[in-house]
Enzyme design. Structure first.
Site, PDB file in Angstrom:
ATOM      1  N   ARG A 232      42.848  34.862  38.008  1.00 24.48           N
ATOM      2  CA  ARG A 232      44.195  35.258  37.372  1.00 24.48           C
ATOM      3  C   ARG A 232      44.515  33.844  36.465  1.00 24.48           C
ATOM      4  O   ARG A 232      44.483  32.807  37.086  1.00 24.48           O
ATOM      5  CB  ARG A 232      45.153  35.510  38.089  1.00 24.48           C
ATOM      6  N   GLU A 261      49.397  36.799  29.243  1.00 26.07           N
ATOM      7  CA  GLU A 261      48.457  37.535  28.652  1.00 26.07           C
ATOM      8  C   GLU A 261      49.302  38.518  27.950  1.00 26.07           C
ATOM      9  O   GLU A 261      50.190  39.202  28.390  1.00 26.07           O
ATOM     10  CB  GLU A 261      47.378  38.374  29.593  1.00 26.07           C
ATOM     11  N   HIS A 279      40.578  39.127  29.073  1.00 29.58           N
ATOM     12  CA  HIS A 279      40.459  39.831  30.347  1.00 29.58           C
ATOM     13  C   HIS A 279      39.725  40.877  30.432  1.00 29.58           C
ATOM     14  O   HIS A 279      40.101  42.115  30.660  1.00 29.58           O
ATOM     15  CB  HIS A 279      42.079  40.087  30.580  1.00 29.58           C
TER      16      HIS A 279
HETATM   17  O1  LIG Z   1      41.264  41.641  36.647  1.00 30.01           O
HETATM   18  C1  LIG Z   1      40.942  42.644  36.957  1.00 30.01           C
HETATM   19  C2  LIG Z   1      41.083  43.149  38.251  1.00 30.01           C
HETATM   20  O2  LIG Z   1      41.797  42.712  39.134  1.00 30.01           O
HETATM   21  O3  LIG Z   1      40.298  44.360  38.528  1.00 30.01           O
END
Ligand SMILES: O=CC(=O)O
Length: 313
Positions: A232, A261, A279
């Site tokens: 993250r 983001e 992401h």
């Molecule tokens: O970032 C992606 C997830 O948490 O699945």
């Protein structure tokens, strides 16, 4: 189950939305007048929330849904869900572990290769016609680099397995030692950073791991070190990361996640030693379909009073 009201964040993965709509009565978050309106007719019909990495289930949303029984997130991470509030309200929570492990681990390795071998830069080099005039610059070898992994859970372990095949010595930092892994454990992340060349962040975001990669960790990794983040954004102090990269105190970075983001610091756009992705660690058709199936299977299990497949709470 057609009458069960399921609130979904919008837009959500199309296949998931289609499959949910065959089974439940979908209500779209964007159609609700406001989270603040408690006990209106729509809110009272909602028994489940399906959310994702962008839109979670915060305190306000949970409090506005008096009949809420379950929150099922289309993600492995559940940092955008107020777990304490869910526990207090007796609301179950599920996520999508395991099915996305391979793709996220693949992304981490892909980013590392892209940074060391400048794959994106070399792609632009060919497209822009520069190869017609001169050969591309030499890059750096990834095989054999000492890799430090922050978080040796499912994804961290899958990354370790992959980089082991590249001949990389592996060490890790996590809350507790996993002696069965056979990898070297550092109880202190600064020591891990001082002893590796590539630091890969793969832990869950919690209060304890917020900004776990700070200026000290970045400086311990040093001007030849590379950071890869598929966890993250808030795992890394982004301000310090940008400073270190622009000042040449860090060798490079491969980033799939960011603090705000989809905003990405513009200072990174001109840096050839940085690879950016939006992401997308788990975003393949195969994995997203498997995640969607798991979201649905959890909801069906809940409403049939069967055990949840992947409970968080
Ligand atoms: O970032 C992606 C997830 O948490 O699945």
């Amino acid at each position: 189950m057609e009458s069960i009201g399921v609130l979904i964040t919008h837009p959500i993965y199309t296949y998931l939305e289609k499959e949910l709509s065959k089974r439940f009565n979908l209500i779209y978050l964007s159609d609700l007048p406001s989270h603040h309106i408690i006990n209106n007719n729509i809110n009272s019909s909602i028994r489940a929330v399906v959310c994702d990495v962008k839109n979670g289930a915060d305190t306000e949303l949970i409090e506005s849904l008096p009949k809420l029984e379950i929150v099922s997130t289309f993600s492995v991470g559940y940092d955008k869900i107020d777990l304490e509030k869910c526990k207090e309200r007796n609301v179950r929570v599920t996520n999508t572990p395991d099915v996305l492990t391979d793709c996220v681990a693949d992304t981490a390795v892909g980013l590392a290769l892209a940074v060391f071998r400048k794959i994106c830069v070399s792609d632009r080099y060919v497209r822009d016609g520069h190869w017609l005039k001169a050969n591309f610059q030499l890059t750096n070898k990834f095989s054999g680099k000492a890799v430090g992994i922050v978080g040796l859970g499912r994804i961290g372990s899958a990354i370790a397995k992959r980089v082991a095949a590249f001949g990389c010595p592996i060490s890790y930092h996590s809350r507790t030692e996993k002696s069965e892994s056979g990898y070297k454990y550092y109880p202190n992340i600064i020591d891990l950073a001082s002893n590796c060349e590539v630091l890969i962040v793969a832990c869950a975001l919690t209060k304890e791991t917020y900004h776990i990669v700070n200026r000290q960790v970045i400086d311990a990794l040093g001007p030849k070190g590379v950071i890869i983040n598929i966890g993250r954004g808030p795992h890394i102090d982004q301000h310090e990361l940008v400073l270190a990269l622009t000042e040449g105190r860090l060798g490079g970075a491969g980033l799939d996640v960011f603090e705000n983001e989809p905003d990405v610091p513009q200072e990174l756009f001109g840096l050839e030693n940085v690879v950016l992705s939006p992401h997308v660690g788990s975003d393949t058709v195969e994995t997203c379909n498997a995640m969607a199936d798991l979201v649905i299977a959890n909801l069906e299990a809940h409403f049939l009073s069967k055990p949840l497949l992947t409970p968080v709470v």
